[in-house]
Design a protein around this motif. Structure first.
Motif, PDB file in Angstrom:
ATOM      1  N   VAL A  42       0.825  -1.209   0.000  1.00 37.88           N
ATOM      2  CA  VAL A  42       0.000   0.000   0.000  1.00 37.88           C
ATOM      3  C   VAL A  42       0.860   1.261   0.000  1.00 37.88           C
ATOM      4  CG1 VAL A  42      -1.722   1.311   1.312  1.00 37.88           C
ATOM      5  CG2 VAL A  42      -1.923  -1.178   1.133  1.00 37.88           C
ATOM      6  N   ARG A  43       1.881   1.294   0.837  1.00 39.22           N
ATOM      7  CA  ARG A  43       2.661   2.518   1.023  1.00 39.22           C
ATOM      8  C   ARG A  43       3.835   2.649   0.039  1.00 39.22           C
ATOM      9  NH1 ARG A  43       4.810   3.402   6.976  1.00 39.22           N
ATOM     10  NH2 ARG A  43       6.607   2.175   6.241  1.00 39.22           N
ATOM     11  N   ASP A 219     -12.814  -7.885   6.867  1.00 44.33           N
ATOM     12  CA  ASP A 219     -11.658  -7.222   6.257  1.00 44.33           C
ATOM     13  C   ASP A 219     -11.045  -8.104   5.170  1.00 44.33           C
ATOM     14  OD1 ASP A 219     -11.945  -5.017   7.857  1.00 44.33           O
ATOM     15  OD2 ASP A 219     -10.205  -5.427   9.135  1.00 44.33           O
ATOM     16  N   CYS A 235      -4.017  -7.967  -1.409  1.00 42.42           N
ATOM     17  CA  CYS A 235      -4.198  -7.439  -0.060  1.00 42.42           C
ATOM     18  C   CYS A 235      -5.659  -7.579   0.333  1.00 42.42           C
ATOM     19  CB  CYS A 235      -3.782  -5.969  -0.004  1.00 42.42           C
ATOM     20  SG  CYS A 235      -2.013  -5.705  -0.260  1.00 42.42           S
ATOM     21  N   TYR A 239      -8.110  -3.438   3.764  1.00 39.41           N
ATOM     22  CA  TYR A 239      -6.727  -3.160   4.140  1.00 39.41           C
ATOM     23  C   TYR A 239      -6.595  -1.906   5.004  1.00 39.41           C
ATOM     24  CZ  TYR A 239      -6.640   0.469   0.529  1.00 39.41           C
ATOM     25  OH  TYR A 239      -6.906   1.589  -0.210  1.00 39.41           O
ATOM     26  N   ASP A 240      -7.406  -0.881   4.740  1.00 39.51           N
ATOM     27  CA  ASP A 240      -7.274   0.370   5.496  1.00 39.51           C
ATOM     28  C   ASP A 240      -7.588   0.142   6.971  1.00 39.51           C
ATOM     29  OD1 ASP A 240      -7.019   3.378   5.621  1.00 39.51           O
ATOM     30  OD2 ASP A 240      -9.082   3.141   6.332  1.00 39.51           O
ATOM     31  N   HIS A 241      -8.699  -0.543   7.260  1.00 43.25           N
ATOM     32  CA  HIS A 241      -9.044  -0.841   8.655  1.00 43.25           C
ATOM     33  C   HIS A 241      -8.026  -1.780   9.270  1.00 43.25           C
ATOM     34  CE1 HIS A 241     -11.133  -3.086  11.895  1.00 43.25           C
ATOM     35  NE2 HIS A 241     -11.567  -1.874  12.200  1.00 43.25           N
ATOM     36  N   THR A 244      -4.726   0.043   9.898  1.00 40.41           N
ATOM     37  CA  THR A 244      -4.910   0.995  10.996  1.00 40.41           C
ATOM     38  C   THR A 244      -4.925   0.277  12.339  1.00 40.41           C
ATOM     39  OG1 THR A 244      -6.154   2.514   9.572  1.00 40.41           O
ATOM     40  CG2 THR A 244      -6.414   2.791  11.941  1.00 40.41           C
ATOM     41  N   ASP A 249      -1.471   5.287  12.193  1.00 33.39           N
ATOM     42  CA  ASP A 249      -1.290   6.082  10.977  1.00 33.39           C
ATOM     43  C   ASP A 249      -0.223   5.398  10.121  1.00 33.39           C
ATOM     44  OD1 ASP A 249      -1.017   7.937   8.987  1.00 33.39           O
ATOM     45  OD2 ASP A 249      -0.282   9.556  10.287  1.00 33.39           O
ATOM     46  N   TYR A 250      -0.658   4.406   9.348  1.00 30.63           N
ATOM     47  CA  TYR A 250       0.290   3.526   8.666  1.00 30.63           C
ATOM     48  C   TYR A 250       1.038   4.182   7.505  1.00 30.63           C
ATOM     49  CZ  TYR A 250      -3.653   2.789   5.406  1.00 30.63           C
ATOM     50  OH  TYR A 250      -4.684   2.943   4.519  1.00 30.63           O
ATOM     51  N   MET A 251       0.558   5.321   7.004  1.00 34.28           N
ATOM     52  CA  MET A 251       1.275   6.008   5.928  1.00 34.28           C
ATOM     53  C   MET A 251       2.445   6.836   6.469  1.00 34.28           C
ATOM     54  SD  MET A 251      -0.123   4.899   3.206  1.00 34.28           S
ATOM     55  CE  MET A 251       0.520   5.987   1.912  1.00 34.28           C
TER      56      MET A 251
END
Length: 286
Positions: A42-43, A219, A235, A239-241, A244, A249-251
């Motif tokens: 993701v990042r 999820d 993924c 994935y966002d939940h 997190t 703040d995974y970014m």
């Protein structure tokens, strides 16, 4: 890790993953990137730059299906590695490792059967009780069985000292009467008790901190593809939940001092771990 470039290690890991991915797609086996691998997709659209492993998870029925077909369908240089072929193995999941390479964690230098190649981790996803009290009982019992399993496989002196060693040494009188796989099998049976697809909650059941990483199974009700290096990574759709829950703040990048590989290990990308089982690890690496 200082003698092996992280980028070179990641290339070997990626090749292992590509082979695993082909087996999964050929057999309709579900899998999802988790942990730092999902975060990397993701990042970073690939590995986290300092990461030294790759983690994917499969619902239990898919995990067992993968194990049943993998040995016959993986390339000759790749093998399943886990509790069934290694006594000194602490995990409740398997690895696919490249037998032509070496990746030996420093904690296991004294356990020759624990030597292995560069790997990809493959974890099972199981369900949990809907009731919070039952979930907490499940977590507690799983933790106890996990500790008993590790102590039975490695001996109480490997991880304990002081008063902890005294307490576990007394418990060891009971443990030694049980077969080596006894506590592993009891814990696995507990984890498998609740079907992933029919449970609202799931977690990293294999982890001692499973209670901390609780997430809804929804999820993982489907996957979403992200670019990953020169390939593609599945993924979880949530994935966002999920990220997190794990990272906040995974970014946001961690502090510089935390940007380092997860494993302290002796690594050789050009020679099999079997060589070091026979000749030993160089003293300069110890």
């Amino acid at each position: 890790m200082d003698k092996v470039r992280t980028a070179d290690l990641q290339k070997v890991i990626l090749n292992i993953f590509k082979a695993v991915d082909r087996v999964c797609k050929n057999n309709d086996i579900r899998y999802y990137a988790i942990g730092g691998t999902c975060l990397g997709a993701v990042r970073h659209k690939g590995f986290i730059p300092w990461d030294d492993d790759l983690d994917i998870a499969m619902p239990r029925k898919d995990y067992e299906r993968f194990i049943s077909v993998a040995e016959n369908e993986l390339p000759d240089n790749l093998r399943l590695y886990g509790v069934n072929n290694t006594r000194h193995y602490e995990n409740m999941f398997i690895k696919v490792h490249d037998i032509n390479t070496t990746f030996i964690q420093i904690d296991f230098f004294s356990h020759i059967d624990r030597y292995a190649g560069v790997f990809v981790d493959i974890m099972p996803l199981d369900g949990l009780p809907a009731n919070k009290v039952l979930r907490n009982i499940n977590f507690a019992y799983s933790w106890i069985l996990g500790r008993l399993n590790i102590n039975r496989r490695f001996g109480v002196k490997f991880y304990h000292k002081g008063i902890s060693l005294l307490i576990w040494s007394i418990i060891d009188i009971y443990m030694r009467k049980k077969p080596c796989n006894y506590f592993y099998e009891k814990r696995e049976a507990l984890l498998k008790k609740y079907d992933f697809d029919n449970s609202f909650y799931s977690c990293y059941g294999w982890d001692f901190n499973a209670k901390r990483i609780l997430f809804p199974s929804s999820d993982f009700k489907n996957h979403i593809n992200f670019p990953f290096e020169d390939y593609c990574m599945r993924c979880p759709v949530g994935y966002d939940h999920f990220l997190t829950t794990m990272f906040g703040d995974y970014m946001k990048f961690p502090p510089k001092e935390e940007q380092k590989p997860a494993h302290e290990a002796f690594i050789d990308l050009n020679k099999s771990y079997r060589y070091y089982q026979e000749h030993g690890i160089p003293q300069t690496e110890r």
